[in-house]
Design a protein around this motif. Structure first.
Motif, PDB file in Angstrom:
ATOM      1  N   GLN A   1     -10.741  10.253   9.999  1.00 10.07           N
ATOM      2  CA  GLN A   1     -10.015  10.515   8.774  1.00 10.07           C
ATOM      3  C   GLN A   1      -9.502   9.202   8.193  1.00 10.07           C
ATOM      4  O   GLN A   1      -9.413   8.207   8.878  1.00 10.07           O
ATOM      5  CB  GLN A   1      -8.841  11.474   9.029  1.00 10.07           C
ATOM      6  CG  GLN A   1      -7.669  10.891   9.788  1.00 10.07           C
ATOM      7  CD  GLN A   1      -7.859  10.908  11.292  1.00 10.07           C
ATOM      8  OE1 GLN A   1      -8.990  10.994  11.782  1.00 10.07           O
ATOM      9  NE2 GLN A   1      -6.781  10.804  12.026  1.00 10.07           N
ATOM     10  N   VAL A   2      -9.144   9.257   6.907  1.00  9.48           N
ATOM     11  CA  VAL A   2      -8.645   8.062   6.234  1.00  9.48           C
ATOM     12  C   VAL A   2      -7.259   7.703   6.764  1.00  9.48           C
ATOM     13  O   VAL A   2      -6.387   8.555   6.908  1.00  9.48           O
ATOM     14  CB  VAL A   2      -8.584   8.290   4.713  1.00  9.48           C
ATOM     15  CG1 VAL A   2      -7.902   7.112   4.026  1.00  9.48           C
ATOM     16  CG2 VAL A   2      -9.983   8.501   4.146  1.00  9.48           C
ATOM     17  N   GLN A   3      -7.094   6.438   7.072  1.00 15.18           N
ATOM     18  CA  GLN A   3      -5.783   5.932   7.479  1.00 15.18           C
ATOM     19  C   GLN A   3      -5.524   4.608   6.794  1.00 15.18           C
ATOM     20  O   GLN A   3      -6.432   3.771   6.667  1.00 15.18           O
ATOM     21  CB  GLN A   3      -5.705   5.731   8.994  1.00 15.18           C
ATOM     22  CG  GLN A   3      -5.449   6.990   9.785  1.00 15.18           C
ATOM     23  CD  GLN A   3      -5.052   6.710  11.221  1.00 15.18           C
ATOM     24  OE1 GLN A   3      -5.720   5.934  11.899  1.00 15.18           O
ATOM     25  NE2 GLN A   3      -3.974   7.309  11.669  1.00 15.18           N
ATOM     26  N   LEU A   4      -4.286   4.418   6.357  1.00 13.09           N
ATOM     27  CA  LEU A   4      -3.805   3.160   5.799  1.00 13.09           C
ATOM     28  C   LEU A   4      -2.526   2.816   6.548  1.00 13.09           C
ATOM     29  O   LEU A   4      -1.569   3.598   6.514  1.00 13.09           O
ATOM     30  CB  LEU A   4      -3.537   3.292   4.306  1.00 13.09           C
ATOM     31  CG  LEU A   4      -4.736   3.658   3.427  1.00 13.09           C
ATOM     32  CD1 LEU A   4      -4.273   4.024   2.027  1.00 13.09           C
ATOM     33  CD2 LEU A   4      -5.733   2.515   3.361  1.00 13.09           C
ATOM     34  N   VAL A   5      -2.513   1.676   7.206  1.00 17.13           N
ATOM     35  CA  VAL A   5      -1.370   1.302   8.028  1.00 17.13           C
ATOM     36  C   VAL A   5      -0.817  -0.032   7.538  1.00 17.13           C
ATOM     37  O   VAL A   5      -1.468  -1.078   7.682  1.00 17.13           O
ATOM     38  CB  VAL A   5      -1.756   1.216   9.512  1.00 17.13           C
ATOM     39  CG1 VAL A   5      -0.534   0.832  10.343  1.00 17.13           C
ATOM     40  CG2 VAL A   5      -2.344   2.539   9.996  1.00 17.13           C
ATOM     41  N   LEU A  18       7.468 -13.032   2.386  1.00 12.84           N
ATOM     42  CA  LEU A  18       6.900 -12.093   3.350  1.00 12.84           C
ATOM     43  C   LEU A  18       5.445 -11.857   2.975  1.00 12.84           C
ATOM     44  O   LEU A  18       5.083 -11.942   1.802  1.00 12.84           O
ATOM     45  CB  LEU A  18       7.637 -10.752   3.347  1.00 12.84           C
ATOM     46  CG  LEU A  18       8.989 -10.643   4.044  1.00 12.84           C
ATOM     47  CD1 LEU A  18       9.590  -9.264   3.807  1.00 12.84           C
ATOM     48  CD2 LEU A  18       8.875 -10.931   5.532  1.00 12.84           C
ATOM     49  N   ARG A  19       4.653 -11.514   3.981  1.00 18.63           N
ATOM     50  CA  ARG A  19       3.267 -11.129   3.735  1.00 18.63           C
ATOM     51  C   ARG A  19       3.034  -9.742   4.309  1.00 18.63           C
ATOM     52  O   ARG A  19       3.150  -9.547   5.529  1.00 18.63           O
ATOM     53  CB  ARG A  19       2.309 -12.121   4.377  1.00 18.63           C
ATOM     54  CG  ARG A  19       0.844 -11.890   4.021  1.00 18.63           C
ATOM     55  CD  ARG A  19      -0.042 -12.654   4.973  1.00 18.63           C
ATOM     56  NE  ARG A  19      -1.400 -12.808   4.479  1.00 18.63           N
ATOM     57  CZ  ARG A  19      -2.458 -13.028   5.266  1.00 18.63           C
ATOM     58  NH1 ARG A  19      -2.294 -13.127   6.579  1.00 18.63           N
ATOM     59  NH2 ARG A  19      -3.660 -13.167   4.738  1.00 18.63           N
ATOM     60  N   LEU A  20       2.736  -8.812   3.437  1.00 20.70           N
ATOM     61  CA  LEU A  20       2.427  -7.459   3.870  1.00 20.70           C
ATOM     62  C   LEU A  20       0.930  -7.314   4.089  1.00 20.70           C
ATOM     63  O   LEU A  20       0.124  -7.921   3.386  1.00 20.70           O
ATOM     64  CB  LEU A  20       2.883  -6.444   2.819  1.00 20.70           C
ATOM     65  CG  LEU A  20       4.343  -6.502   2.375  1.00 20.70           C
ATOM     66  CD1 LEU A  20       4.641  -5.373   1.399  1.00 20.70           C
ATOM     67  CD2 LEU A  20       5.282  -6.467   3.557  1.00 20.70           C
ATOM     68  N   SER A  21       0.576  -6.493   5.073  1.00 16.96           N
ATOM     69  CA  SER A  21      -0.817  -6.176   5.343  1.00 16.96           C
ATOM     70  C   SER A  21      -1.004  -4.670   5.339  1.00 16.96           C
ATOM     71  O   SER A  21      -0.088  -3.917   5.691  1.00 16.96           O
ATOM     72  CB  SER A  21      -1.243  -6.726   6.711  1.00 16.96           C
ATOM     73  OG  SER A  21      -1.092  -8.120   6.788  1.00 16.96           O
ATOM     74  N   CYS A  22      -2.177  -4.238   4.966  1.00 14.72           N
ATOM     75  CA  CYS A  22      -2.527  -2.824   5.009  1.00 14.72           C
ATOM     76  C   CYS A  22      -3.950  -2.727   5.553  1.00 14.72           C
ATOM     77  O   CYS A  22      -4.897  -3.174   4.891  1.00 14.72           O
ATOM     78  CB  CYS A  22      -2.432  -2.200   3.629  1.00 14.72           C
ATOM     79  SG  CYS A  22      -3.071  -0.512   3.518  1.00 14.72           S
ATOM     80  N   VAL A  23      -4.062  -2.172   6.754  1.00 16.66           N
ATOM     81  CA  VAL A  23      -5.368  -2.017   7.386  1.00 16.66           C
ATOM     82  C   VAL A  23      -5.891  -0.615   7.116  1.00 16.66           C
ATOM     83  O   VAL A  23      -5.193   0.376   7.380  1.00 16.66           O
ATOM     84  CB  VAL A  23      -5.283  -2.280   8.894  1.00 16.66           C
ATOM     85  CG1 VAL A  23      -6.655  -2.106   9.529  1.00 16.66           C
ATOM     86  CG2 VAL A  23      -4.750  -3.674   9.166  1.00 16.66           C
ATOM     87  N   ALA A  24      -7.097  -0.555   6.584  1.00 13.32           N
ATOM     88  CA  ALA A  24      -7.708   0.716   6.217  1.00 13.32           C
ATOM     89  C   ALA A  24      -8.778   1.129   7.212  1.00 13.32           C
ATOM     90  O   ALA A  24      -9.457   0.282   7.799  1.00 13.32           O
ATOM     91  CB  ALA A  24      -8.314   0.607   4.822  1.00 13.32           C
ATOM     92  N   ASN A  73     -12.573  -7.808   2.984  1.00 14.78           N
ATOM     93  CA  ASN A  73     -13.404  -6.641   3.235  1.00 14.78           C
ATOM     94  C   ASN A  73     -13.965  -6.628   4.663  1.00 14.78           C
ATOM     95  O   ASN A  73     -14.226  -5.554   5.208  1.00 14.78           O
ATOM     96  CB  ASN A  73     -14.537  -6.571   2.221  1.00 14.78           C
ATOM     97  CG  ASN A  73     -14.051  -6.205   0.823  1.00 14.78           C
ATOM     98  OD1 ASN A  73     -12.962  -5.656   0.651  1.00 14.78           O
ATOM     99  ND2 ASN A  73     -14.851  -6.531  -0.177  1.00 14.78           N
ATOM    100  N   ALA A  74     -14.123  -7.797   5.255  1.00 11.75           N
ATOM    101  CA  ALA A  74     -14.616  -7.848   6.633  1.00 11.75           C
ATOM    102  C   ALA A  74     -13.590  -7.283   7.616  1.00 11.75           C
ATOM    103  O   ALA A  74     -13.953  -6.801   8.683  1.00 11.75           O
ATOM    104  CB  ALA A  74     -14.965  -9.280   7.010  1.00 11.75           C
ATOM    105  N   LYS A  75     -12.320  -7.357   7.230  1.00 11.64           N
ATOM    106  CA  LYS A  75     -11.245  -6.860   8.092  1.00 11.64           C
ATOM    107  C   LYS A  75     -10.658  -5.539   7.593  1.00 11.64           C
ATOM    108  O   LYS A  75      -9.682  -5.041   8.148  1.00 11.64           O
ATOM    109  CB  LYS A  75     -10.131  -7.899   8.195  1.00 11.64           C
ATOM    110  CG  LYS A  75     -10.558  -9.180   8.871  1.00 11.64           C
ATOM    111  CD  LYS A  75      -9.387 -10.156   9.002  1.00 11.64           C
ATOM    112  CE  LYS A  75      -9.822 -11.424   9.724  1.00 11.64           C
ATOM    113  NZ  LYS A  75      -8.691 -12.386   9.847  1.00 11.64           N
ATOM    114  N   ASN A  76     -11.227  -4.991   6.509  1.00 11.91           N
ATOM    115  CA  ASN A  76     -10.719  -3.738   5.926  1.00 11.91           C
ATOM    116  C   ASN A  76      -9.226  -3.828   5.645  1.00 11.91           C
ATOM    117  O   ASN A  76      -8.467  -2.886   5.912  1.00 11.91           O
ATOM    118  CB  ASN A  76     -11.001  -2.549   6.854  1.00 11.91           C
ATOM    119  CG  ASN A  76     -12.461  -2.148   6.873  1.00 11.91           C
ATOM    120  OD1 ASN A  76     -13.288  -2.696   6.143  1.00 11.91           O
ATOM    121  ND2 ASN A  76     -12.795  -1.186   7.710  1.00 11.91           N
ATOM    122  N   THR A  77      -8.803  -4.948   5.102  1.00 16.84           N
ATOM    123  CA  THR A  77      -7.376  -5.207   4.941  1.00 16.84           C
ATOM    124  C   THR A  77      -7.070  -5.705   3.539  1.00 16.84           C
ATOM    125  O   THR A  77      -7.805  -6.548   2.994  1.00 16.84           O
ATOM    126  CB  THR A  77      -6.893  -6.234   5.977  1.00 16.84           C
ATOM    127  OG1 THR A  77      -7.166  -5.730   7.298  1.00 16.84           O
ATOM    128  CG2 THR A  77      -5.410  -6.490   5.851  1.00 16.84           C
TER     129      THR A  77
END
Length: 112
Positions: A1-5, A18-24, A73-77
Motif C-alpha cells: 500500500q501507499v506510504q509516505l513517512v 531544518l531539512r524535512l524528508s518524506c520517503v514514499a 527519485n532513486a531514493k523515492n524521497t
C-alpha cells in the motif's frame, strides 16, 4: 500500500534551519508530483511547495527565498530544506503525493 513517512522535524531557534524528508513507497514515485503542506494550530492546512515529476518547482509567497523543495527519485524521497526559519513557520508539515495520499506529518517548532 501507499506510504509516505516524514521525518526531520524538531525544535529550532529563529533563524535556524531544518531539512524535512518524506520517503514514499507503494507507488512509482518518479511518475508523480509531490507537495509539502503545513498546518498551524487553529489554522487551515496550506500549501508550502510543489515539485513536478520533471523537477519543476513552485513555492508559496511566504516561503520563497527561504525554503527549497527537491526530490531524489532513486531514493523515492522528497525533501524540504527550510532556512531562516521564523516563529510563524511553526506547524505540522505534511508531504502529499498527487495521486491522493498524505503522510502522517512531522512537527516543526520555531522558538527561542
Amino acid at each position: 500500500q501507499v506510504q509516505l513517512v516524514e521525518s526531520g522535524g524538531g525544535l529550532v531557534q529563529p533563524g535556524g534551519s531544518l531539512r524535512l524528508s518524506c520517503v514514499a513507497s507503494g507507488f512509482t514515485f518518479s511518475r508523480y508530483a509531490m507537495r509539502w503542506y503545513r498546518q498551524a494550530p487553529g489554522k487551515e492546512r496550506e500549501s508550502v511547495a510543489f515539485i513536478s515529476k520533471f523537477g519543476g518547482r513552485n513555492y508559496s509567497d511566504f516561503v520563497k527565498g527561504r525554503f527549497t523543495i527537491s526530490r531524489d527519485n532513486a531514493k523515492n524521497t522528497v525533501y524540504l530544506q527550510m532556512n531562516s526559519l521564523k516563529p510563524e513557520d511553526t506547524a505540522v508539515y505534511y508531504c502529499y503525493a498527487e495521486l491522493g495520499y498524505w503522510g502522517q506529518g512531522t512537527q516543526v517548532t520555531v522558538s527561542s
